[in-house]
Design a protein around this motif. Structure first.
Motif, PDB file in Angstrom:
ATOM      1  N   GLY A 134       0.795  -1.224   0.000  1.00  0.00           N
ATOM      2  CA  GLY A 134       0.000   0.000   0.000  1.00  0.00           C
ATOM      3  C   GLY A 134       0.821   1.263   0.000  1.00  0.00           C
ATOM      4  O   GLY A 134       0.309   2.334   0.354  1.00  0.00           O
ATOM      5  N   HIS A 135       2.089   1.182  -0.413  1.00  0.00           N
ATOM      6  CA  HIS A 135       2.933   2.385  -0.436  1.00  0.00           C
ATOM      7  C   HIS A 135       2.395   3.379  -1.470  1.00  0.00           C
ATOM      8  O   HIS A 135       1.884   2.983  -2.520  1.00  0.00           O
ATOM      9  CB  HIS A 135       4.377   2.026  -0.770  1.00  0.00           C
ATOM     10  CG  HIS A 135       5.320   3.182  -0.642  1.00  0.00           C
ATOM     11  ND1 HIS A 135       5.604   3.784   0.566  1.00  0.00           N
ATOM     12  CD2 HIS A 135       6.013   3.877  -1.575  1.00  0.00           C
ATOM     13  CE1 HIS A 135       6.444   4.784   0.376  1.00  0.00           C
ATOM     14  NE2 HIS A 135       6.707   4.864  -0.918  1.00  0.00           N
ATOM     15  N   VAL A 136       2.511   4.677  -1.168  1.00  0.00           N
ATOM     16  CA  VAL A 136       1.873   5.724  -1.963  1.00  0.00           C
ATOM     17  C   VAL A 136       2.899   6.716  -2.493  1.00  0.00           C
ATOM     18  O   VAL A 136       3.777   7.175  -1.743  1.00  0.00           O
ATOM     19  CB  VAL A 136       0.829   6.492  -1.122  1.00  0.00           C
ATOM     20  CG1 VAL A 136       0.089   7.508  -1.992  1.00  0.00           C
ATOM     21  CG2 VAL A 136      -0.153   5.532  -0.463  1.00  0.00           C
ATOM     22  N   TRP A 137       2.758   7.033  -3.766  1.00  0.00           N
ATOM     23  CA  TRP A 137       3.494   8.140  -4.365  1.00  0.00           C
ATOM     24  C   TRP A 137       2.484   9.204  -4.806  1.00  0.00           C
ATOM     25  O   TRP A 137       1.440   8.881  -5.370  1.00  0.00           O
ATOM     26  CB  TRP A 137       4.277   7.692  -5.600  1.00  0.00           C
ATOM     27  CG  TRP A 137       5.438   6.798  -5.330  1.00  0.00           C
ATOM     28  CD1 TRP A 137       6.739   7.147  -5.155  1.00  0.00           C
ATOM     29  CD2 TRP A 137       5.406   5.359  -5.248  1.00  0.00           C
ATOM     30  NE1 TRP A 137       7.521   6.036  -4.952  1.00  0.00           N
ATOM     31  CE2 TRP A 137       6.723   4.922  -5.003  1.00  0.00           C
ATOM     32  CE3 TRP A 137       4.388   4.404  -5.326  1.00  0.00           C
ATOM     33  CZ2 TRP A 137       7.058   3.584  -4.860  1.00  0.00           C
ATOM     34  CZ3 TRP A 137       4.702   3.060  -5.178  1.00  0.00           C
ATOM     35  CH2 TRP A 137       6.026   2.668  -4.949  1.00  0.00           C
ATOM     36  N   GLN A 138       2.811  10.473  -4.580  1.00  0.00           N
ATOM     37  CA  GLN A 138       1.991  11.561  -5.121  1.00  0.00           C
ATOM     38  C   GLN A 138       2.725  12.204  -6.279  1.00  0.00           C
ATOM     39  O   GLN A 138       3.937  12.434  -6.214  1.00  0.00           O
ATOM     40  CB  GLN A 138       1.674  12.609  -4.055  1.00  0.00           C
ATOM     41  CG  GLN A 138       0.745  13.710  -4.585  1.00  0.00           C
ATOM     42  CD  GLN A 138       0.346  14.733  -3.544  1.00  0.00           C
ATOM     43  OE1 GLN A 138       0.764  14.664  -2.396  1.00  0.00           O
ATOM     44  NE2 GLN A 138      -0.459  15.698  -3.946  1.00  0.00           N
ATOM     45  N   HIS A 139       1.962  12.530  -7.340  1.00  0.00           N
ATOM     46  CA  HIS A 139       2.565  13.063  -8.557  1.00  0.00           C
ATOM     47  C   HIS A 139       2.080  14.464  -8.916  1.00  0.00           C
ATOM     48  O   HIS A 139       2.812  15.242  -9.510  1.00  0.00           O
ATOM     49  CB  HIS A 139       2.260  12.139  -9.739  1.00  0.00           C
ATOM     50  CG  HIS A 139       2.488  10.694  -9.462  1.00  0.00           C
ATOM     51  ND1 HIS A 139       3.739  10.176  -9.207  1.00  0.00           N
ATOM     52  CD2 HIS A 139       1.625   9.642  -9.363  1.00  0.00           C
ATOM     53  CE1 HIS A 139       3.643   8.872  -8.988  1.00  0.00           C
ATOM     54  NE2 HIS A 139       2.365   8.532  -9.073  1.00  0.00           N
ATOM     55  N   VAL A 140       0.834  14.760  -8.604  1.00  0.00           N
ATOM     56  CA  VAL A 140       0.224  16.045  -8.962  1.00  0.00           C
ATOM     57  C   VAL A 140      -0.485  16.584  -7.729  1.00  0.00           C
ATOM     58  O   VAL A 140      -1.170  15.838  -7.020  1.00  0.00           O
ATOM     59  CB  VAL A 140      -0.797  15.885 -10.120  1.00  0.00           C
ATOM     60  CG1 VAL A 140      -1.470  17.220 -10.445  1.00  0.00           C
ATOM     61  CG2 VAL A 140      -0.107  15.322 -11.360  1.00  0.00           C
ATOM     62  N   LYS A 141      -0.306  17.867  -7.462  1.00  0.00           N
ATOM     63  CA  LYS A 141      -0.971  18.483  -6.320  1.00  0.00           C
ATOM     64  C   LYS A 141      -2.493  18.490  -6.520  1.00  0.00           C
ATOM     65  O   LYS A 141      -2.984  18.568  -7.644  1.00  0.00           O
ATOM     66  CB  LYS A 141      -0.469  19.922  -6.141  1.00  0.00           C
ATOM     67  CG  LYS A 141       0.978  20.019  -5.653  1.00  0.00           C
ATOM     68  CD  LYS A 141       1.091  19.539  -4.212  1.00  0.00           C
ATOM     69  CE  LYS A 141       2.478  19.799  -3.652  1.00  0.00           C
ATOM     70  NZ  LYS A 141       2.586  19.368  -2.255  1.00  0.00           N
ATOM     71  N   ALA A 142      -3.200  18.458  -5.424  1.00  0.00           N
ATOM     72  CA  ALA A 142      -4.661  18.413  -5.508  1.00  0.00           C
ATOM     73  C   ALA A 142      -5.242  19.668  -6.145  1.00  0.00           C
ATOM     74  O   ALA A 142      -6.307  19.611  -6.766  1.00  0.00           O
ATOM     75  CB  ALA A 142      -5.260  18.208  -4.123  1.00  0.00           C
ATOM     76  N   ASN A 143      -4.555  20.798  -6.021  1.00  0.00           N
ATOM     77  CA  ASN A 143      -5.106  22.027  -6.593  1.00  0.00           C
ATOM     78  C   ASN A 143      -4.880  22.117  -8.096  1.00  0.00           C
ATOM     79  O   ASN A 143      -5.472  22.962  -8.765  1.00  0.00           O
ATOM     80  CB  ASN A 143      -4.524  23.256  -5.895  1.00  0.00           C
ATOM     81  CG  ASN A 143      -3.024  23.380  -6.068  1.00  0.00           C
ATOM     82  OD1 ASN A 143      -2.305  22.392  -6.044  1.00  0.00           O
ATOM     83  ND2 ASN A 143      -2.548  24.598  -6.233  1.00  0.00           N
ATOM     84  N   ASP A 144      -4.058  21.210  -8.668  1.00  0.00           N
ATOM     85  CA  ASP A 144      -3.849  21.164 -10.115  1.00  0.00           C
ATOM     86  C   ASP A 144      -4.746  20.090 -10.732  1.00  0.00           C
ATOM     87  O   ASP A 144      -5.290  19.231 -10.049  1.00  0.00           O
ATOM     88  CB  ASP A 144      -2.389  20.873 -10.431  1.00  0.00           C
ATOM     89  CG  ASP A 144      -1.468  22.026 -10.052  1.00  0.00           C
ATOM     90  OD1 ASP A 144      -1.931  23.192 -10.080  1.00  0.00           O
ATOM     91  OD2 ASP A 144      -0.297  21.768  -9.703  1.00  0.00           O
ATOM     92  N   VAL A 145      -4.870  20.125 -12.069  1.00  0.00           N
ATOM     93  CA  VAL A 145      -5.767  19.217 -12.774  1.00  0.00           C
ATOM     94  C   VAL A 145      -4.952  18.144 -13.491  1.00  0.00           C
ATOM     95  O   VAL A 145      -4.194  18.445 -14.417  1.00  0.00           O
ATOM     96  CB  VAL A 145      -6.641  19.978 -13.790  1.00  0.00           C
ATOM     97  CG1 VAL A 145      -7.544  19.014 -14.554  1.00  0.00           C
ATOM     98  CG2 VAL A 145      -7.480  21.045 -13.092  1.00  0.00           C
ATOM     99  N   ALA A 146      -5.108  16.902 -13.029  1.00  0.00           N
ATOM    100  CA  ALA A 146      -4.455  15.775 -13.697  1.00  0.00           C
ATOM    101  C   ALA A 146      -5.328  15.275 -14.845  1.00  0.00           C
ATOM    102  O   ALA A 146      -6.543  15.481 -14.853  1.00  0.00           O
ATOM    103  CB  ALA A 146      -4.203  14.658 -12.689  1.00  0.00           C
TER     104      ALA A 146
END
Length: 639
Positions: A307-319
């Motif tokens: 269950g390891h997590v990577w974040q790539h795009v901030k929540a305030n930006d649009v992926a």
């Protein structure tokens, strides 16, 4: 209530081997049986393995529950190559031949636990994979070996508080943050206790036992520290130890750029949805893709094994992840390592638990309702216009356990028998999972039948008859043919947590309004698949024979300022007929279009939110959600 196994009889008989031989821990023993009549119950196997290898029974049970909820998955491997109730892992193992020859995977150098268990117990790797008792023994032996390696006492009568380091080691996490997170989960499970009937009909009860573990033992592990919350800029619960691996925002020639858009949400569009995806590939390949500026993007990736997590795009930006720009504008996307069509594999408990923690954190932070109208699968995202409906995605697929997932999030799917299921009622679908075995095809090739296992949906038919054809979906089958059992065909499926309005009832059969027509499913009072609940519905305004539905809630033409082209509002190929009703998913939909077509924006016509006045509502409509114009419908309480 113990739910019945459900099998789609008209499409083939699937035999379920269910042996109700288990006993509750601490309860009366099962009646004596001849020595070779049946294997020991899972509950007895946990007791015996704990005593044999010197592991406190509560520790062994809690670790297994955190790994698999005590299910053996009939010997099938998880998405991360784990087997059985102890989730013993084997890299690259895909067949009995692989498992019986340790040289094929370099067992001596392998950090995975299945071959470590084989060395410690002398049991064959195939037995460790397929036999529940052997698997439990293997897990106990591995836990005891970790305890010994830390110089800590071993014994079934030792305090569970002294096993924190061994439990953390069992996670196979890459760092101390991840290992500690798994151990914290295990001790939380131990404190709450658990009881359930496993996929093989084995009843197990773990009484609650609150202990204060010695968390200082984490310092004994030979692991890097990991991402520390105090120094990380990720948007994530501290206990998950998420890593920041940015998706590139860069130009790559010819005026093109990737792989997401800068924004300032919620000021440039509120966040309404969290979209659950699966990766359709291993996590490393997926991480490589999200770092490619010419590819698409999503906010988070989750590894299956731990269950390891990577974040790539901030929540305030649009992926760019949903295949629908309106949904992209208003959502956060999470990719989960897995394969939607692989009926021989299963999503791990670590994946479910950590994803649930992340989703709850994001929902609270961004004021997203915790329900299935807002925590959605990629398969619920509608097509934007008629021509795109057929190409929309269908992950995370029929094997994603929505009921368990929403329980972990803390927002259980409605399953209360409070109101009668009658014409005009809103019903919430809750068919169970392990016992809900629906026939699916083409998982491993055209014409094949998928491995029988639990599914998250029930089929809809054109008449109240087991032999009636499945309902039609003109978006997926524009030639007018019936929906099918092909694993990717969601045209006739109502999934756990989805809501519909009852159109008619005949005995055990319930008809609901679905894609503009009636769809029938069986829901007997003795074991219902649908439960009536209060709520609001939309109906066509008086005098309207049909009402169009939409895949996005774009503004009216007059809302667009000079320099920003009008985005045509095009209805889908479906409609709501006179006398029909559909449940409301959300009345507070933002009618907008976020204009972002150039790199970094060109003021004043780019990276601009265009707001409209033409109001829309989100509704439950077919397998996917849809939008209707408020001017076309009336909103009323369900009967």
């Amino acid at each position: 209530m113990l739910r019945r196994p459900k099998i789609l009889a008209a499409m083939g008989v699937v035999a379920l081997s269910v042996a109700l031989t288990g006993v509750s821990l601490g309860g009366p023993p099962a009646d004596a049986a001849p020595p070779d009549a049946a294997p020991p119950s899972a509950a007895a196997a946990f007791r015996e393995a704990a005593a044999k290898y010197g592991v406190p029974e509560p520790v062994l049970l809690a670790v297994s529950y955190a790994e698999s909820r005590w299910d053996d998955h009939a010997g099938a491997q998880s998405t991360s190559g784990g087997f059985g109730p102890m989730h013993l892992t084997a890299p690259g193992a895909a067949s009995a031949a692989d498992l019986s020859d340790k040289r094929k995977v370099g067992a001596a150098d392998s950090p995975r636990t299945l071959y470590k268990a084989a060395e410690l117990t002398g049991l064959d790797p195939v037995a460790l994979r397929k036999d529940t008792a052997a698997n439990i023994n293997g897990g106990a032996a591995v836990l005891a070996s970790y305890q010994k390696s830390l110089g800590l006492p071993v014994g079934a009568d030792t305090s569970p508080a002294e096993w924190y380091g061994a439990v953390a080691s069992y996670a196979e996490a890459p760092d101390k943050v991840g290992a500690g997170g798994f151990a914290d989960d295990v001790y939380s499970i131990m404190a709450k206790g658990a009881a359930r009937t496993t996929n093989m009909g084995q009843q197990i009860v773990m009484p609650a036992l609150a202990v204060t573990p010695d968390k200082s033992q984490i310092g004994k592990l030979s692991l890097p520290a990991g991402v520390q919350p105090s120094t990380s800029d990720v948007e994530c619960p501290p206990s998950l130890g998420c890593e920041w691996l940015p998706a590139p925002y860069s130009e790559f020639g010819d005026g093109d750029y990737g792989n997401h858009d800068l924004a300032n949400r919620p000021k440039t569009g509120k966040i309404d949805y969290i979209v659950v995806h699966d990766t359709e590939g291993g996590w490393q390949g997926v991480l490589n893709l999200v770092q490619d500026p010419t590819y698409v993007s999503w906010q988070y990736t989750m590894r299956s094994s731990d269950g390891h997590v990577w974040q790539h795009v901030k929540a305030n930006d649009v992926a760019w992840h949903a295949g629908n720009w309106y949904v992209n504008m208003h959502s956060i996307g999470i990719e989960h390592e897995g394969f939607a069509a692989q009926g021989a594999t299963w999503y791990t408990e670590s994946l479910y638990r950590n994803s649930a923690k992340l989703v709850r954190y994001l929902a609270v932070k961004n004021n997203i309702p915790l329900d299935r109208a807002h925590i959605i699968g990629h398969d619920q995202v509608p097509g934007t216009i008629p021509s795109t409906v057929r190409g929309m995605h269908w992950d995370p697929g029929p094997y994603w356990d929505w009921e368990h997932y929403m329980d972990l999030i803390g927002a259980p799917i409605w399953g209360k028998s409070v109101l009668p299921v009658r014409e005009g009622s809103i019903v919430s679908i809750k068919p169970g999972f392990e016992g809900n075995v629906q026939v699916l095809t083409n998982c491993t090739g055209a014409g094949t039948t998928c491995t029988p296992q639990g599914t998250n949906f029930v089929y809809l038919r054109q008449a109240p008859d087991d032999n009636a054809p499945l309902v039609k979906d003109l978006g997926l089958h524009p030639d007018g043919s019936d929906s099918t059992t092909v694993v990717s065909d969601i045209g006739a499926r109502v999934a756990a947590g989805s809501q519909y309005v009852v159109a008619e009832r005949q005995g055990d059969w319930v008809a609901v309004w679905y894609l503009g027509a009636k769809g029938w499913f069986k829901s007997p009072a003795s074991a219902p698949d649908a439960f009536a609940k209060p709520g609001l519905v939309v109906k066509p305004k008086a005098g309207l024979k049909t009402v169009p539905v939409y895949g996005r809630a774009y503004p009216e033409q007059s809302a667009y300022p000079a320099g920003i082209p009008y985005q045509t509002v095009t209805p889908l190929q479906y409609s709501i007929g006179e006398g029909q009703a559909y449940p409301v998913g959300d009345l507070n939909i933002e009618t907008d279009y976020y204009r972002a077509v150039t790199f970094a924006g060109e003021p004043p016509t780019d990276h601009v939110q265009v707001l409209g006045k033409d109001k829309y509502y989100q509704i439950w409509f077919g397998h996917r959600m849809a939008y209707v114009r408020a001017a076309d419908v009336d909103v009323r309480p369900a009967i």
